[in-house]
Design an enzyme around this catalytic site. Sequence first.
Site, PDB file in Angstrom:
ATOM      1  N   SER A   1       1.054  -1.300  -0.373  1.00  0.00           N
ATOM      2  CA  SER A   1       0.009   0.192  -0.083  1.00  0.00           C
ATOM      3  C   SER A   1       0.646   1.418  -0.095  1.00  0.00           C
ATOM      4  CB  SER A   1      -1.276  -0.287   1.573  1.00  0.00           C
ATOM      5  OG  SER A   1      -1.833   1.040   1.019  1.00  0.00           O
TER       6      SER A   1
ATOM      7  N   ASN B   1      -1.305   4.081   1.035  1.00  0.00           N
ATOM      8  CA  ASN B   1      -2.103   4.989   1.782  1.00  0.00           C
ATOM      9  C   ASN B   1      -1.249   4.253   2.385  1.00  0.00           C
ATOM     10  OD1 ASN B   1      -4.448   5.527   3.741  1.00  0.00           O
ATOM     11  ND2 ASN B   1      -5.706   4.714   1.199  1.00  0.00           N
TER      12      ASN B   1
ATOM     13  N   ASP C   1      -7.847  -4.080  -0.788  1.00  0.00           N
ATOM     14  CA  ASP C   1      -8.757  -3.043  -1.147  1.00  0.00           C
ATOM     15  C   ASP C   1      -9.986  -2.716  -0.440  1.00  0.00           C
ATOM     16  OD1 ASP C   1      -8.720  -1.874  -3.424  1.00  0.00           O
ATOM     17  OD2 ASP C   1     -10.256  -2.572  -3.512  1.00  0.00           O
TER      18      ASP C   1
ATOM     19  N   HIS D   1     -13.537  -3.119   9.919  1.00  0.00           N
ATOM     20  CA  HIS D   1     -13.175  -3.906   8.681  1.00  0.00           C
ATOM     21  C   HIS D   1     -11.532  -4.400   8.567  1.00  0.00           C
ATOM     22  CE1 HIS D   1     -12.556   0.034   7.520  1.00  0.00           C
ATOM     23  NE2 HIS D   1     -12.444   0.495   6.090  1.00  0.00           N
TER      24      HIS D   1
END
Length: 215
Positions: A13, A15, A74, A199
Amino acid sequence: MGDLSARQIVIASHNAGKLREFADLMAPFGFEAKSAKEYGLPEPEETGTTFEENAYIKAFAAASATGLPALSDDSGLVVDALDGAPGVYTANWAEMPDGTRDFGMAMQRTEVAMHERGATEPAQRSGRFVAVICLAFPDGEAEYFRGEVDGTLVWPPRGTLGFGYDPVFQPDGHEKTFGEMSAEEKHGWKPGQPTALSHRARAFQKFARARLGAA
Ligand code: IMP
């Protein structure tokens, strides 16, 4: 299935918000976990139409470039009143003409779309965050772990913690939005503890139990 006994993994990632959360989640397991960004890898184009496809694209790109196992995520926000949008395209909804991302604008866009559908009462504003974690190996082998958390979309945004759409998401059973929660409240999880909240933490919990021997 490929093995993780070398205790080295690439977090696929770029992010910053996700990387912080993965660093917290991986901490108890004694892995060397460097990000795709630290390896100087380019961000692959997410051309998939499902969370699984995009998670694979990111994890396999990092695994094949480094020769190490890679873990990607994702994720996105699924709004019932918008027939599941922005969903897989959650990050795209924040894209500005100059290529940067503006999540204040993205949250506003989601809100405007919900208003256009008449979703103004809390009961009409249900949604969930979804994360699919993909563990991929350089030979292309892959495994998937999915986590979801149900909640309500609130307006105006509340809280300055977290990242992305956190300020407009209030998980069921909680008074605070994700943007008002500490890192520990949102995604804190250690082996042996019951179900995590976010999540990503829920998906990670499944991965850790399946592949890291966590309780
Ligand atoms: P992608 O997985 O890189 O396609 O991006 C998913 C997008 O969903 C992120 O850029 C965030 O805007 C949003 N998102 C995913 N997980 C979270 C979260 O935990 N909090 C807030 N926003 C999230």
